[in-house]
Design a protein around this motif. Structure first.
Motif, short mmCIF file in Angstrom:
data_model
loop_
_atom_site.label_atom_id
_atom_site.label_comp_id
_atom_site.label_asym_id
_atom_site.label_seq_id
_atom_site.Cartn_x
_atom_site.Cartn_y
_atom_site.Cartn_z
N ASP A 62 0.42 -1.10 -0.03
CA ASP A 62 0.00 0.61 -0.03
C ASP A 62 1.10 1.15 -0.02
N ALA A 63 1.85 0.94 0.64
CA ALA A 63 3.13 2.71 1.38
C ALA A 63 4.07 2.58 -0.58
N VAL A 64 3.90 1.35 -1.19
CA VAL A 64 4.04 1.41 -2.73
C VAL A 64 2.97 2.20 -3.70
N SER A 65 2.13 1.50 -3.52
CA SER A 65 0.80 2.25 -4.62
C SER A 65 1.22 3.86 -4.41
N TYR A 66 1.10 4.28 -3.33
CA TYR A 66 1.04 5.61 -2.50
C TYR A 66 1.60 6.34 -2.89
N THR A 67 3.26 5.49 -3.02
CA THR A 67 4.33 6.80 -3.56
C THR A 67 3.67 6.97 -4.75
N LEU A 68 3.86 6.04 -5.64
CA LEU A 68 3.91 5.95 -7.00
C LEU A 68 2.69 7.17 -7.45
N ALA A 69 1.61 7.06 -6.53
CA ALA A 69 0.30 7.73 -6.58
C ALA A 69 0.83 9.22 -6.54
N LEU A 70 1.63 9.73 -5.44
CA LEU A 70 1.99 10.52 -4.95
C LEU A 70 2.87 11.29 -6.30
N ARG A 71 4.04 10.49 -6.95
CA ARG A 71 4.81 10.54 -7.95
C ARG A 71 3.42 11.15 -9.09
N ALA A 72 2.95 10.47 -9.40
CA ALA A 72 2.02 11.01 -10.84
C ALA A 72 1.54 12.49 -10.14
N ALA A 73 1.29 12.62 -9.42
CA ALA A 73 0.56 13.82 -8.37
C ALA A 73 1.40 15.03 -8.61
N TRP A 74 2.26 14.96 -8.27
CA TRP A 74 3.28 15.57 -8.94
C TRP A 74 3.45 15.74 -9.92
N GLN A 75 4.16 15.30 -10.71
CA GLN A 75 4.30 15.50 -12.12
C GLN A 75 2.93 16.17 -12.69
N ILE A 76 2.59 15.79 -12.13
CA ILE A 76 1.02 16.82 -12.60
C ILE A 76 0.89 17.87 -12.23
N CYS A 77 1.71 18.41 -11.17
CA CYS A 77 1.64 19.35 -10.51
C CYS A 77 2.18 20.38 -10.83
#
Length: 82
Positions: free
Chosen positions: A50-65
């Motif tokens: 779950d932590a890895v999935s969360y990290t990937l979701a954070l990275r995607a959100a960061w790239q969009i911003c």
């Protein structure tokens, strides 16, 4: 020759008959796409996966911003200097 001078004077006076038009200011806004709120993923779960999935979701959100900030900077660079 005096008639030609009088004609020029009349033409000059007629251009002063009304005040010049005041230009209307143009409001420049950045692209609409940069106004959407950035996604803020929430950690759901309590496993390492779950932590890895969360990290990937954070990275995607960061790239969009980061892309939105780059769009704003590109827009600002195109503005005429005052």
């Amino acid at each position: 020759m005096p008639a030609l001078g009088s004609l020029c004077l009349v033409l000059c006076l007629s251009s002063c008959a009304r005040p010049p038009a005041v230009p209307t200011p143009v409001v420049l806004l950045p692209p609409e796409s940069v106004f959407t709120p950035c996604e803020q993923p929430l950690l759901q779960g309590d496993t390492w996966g779950d932590a890895v999935s969360y990290t990937l979701a954070l990275r995607a959100a960061w790239q969009i911003c980061a892309g939105r900030v780059a769009t704003l900077n590109a827009w600002r660079a195109k503005l005429p200097l005052h």
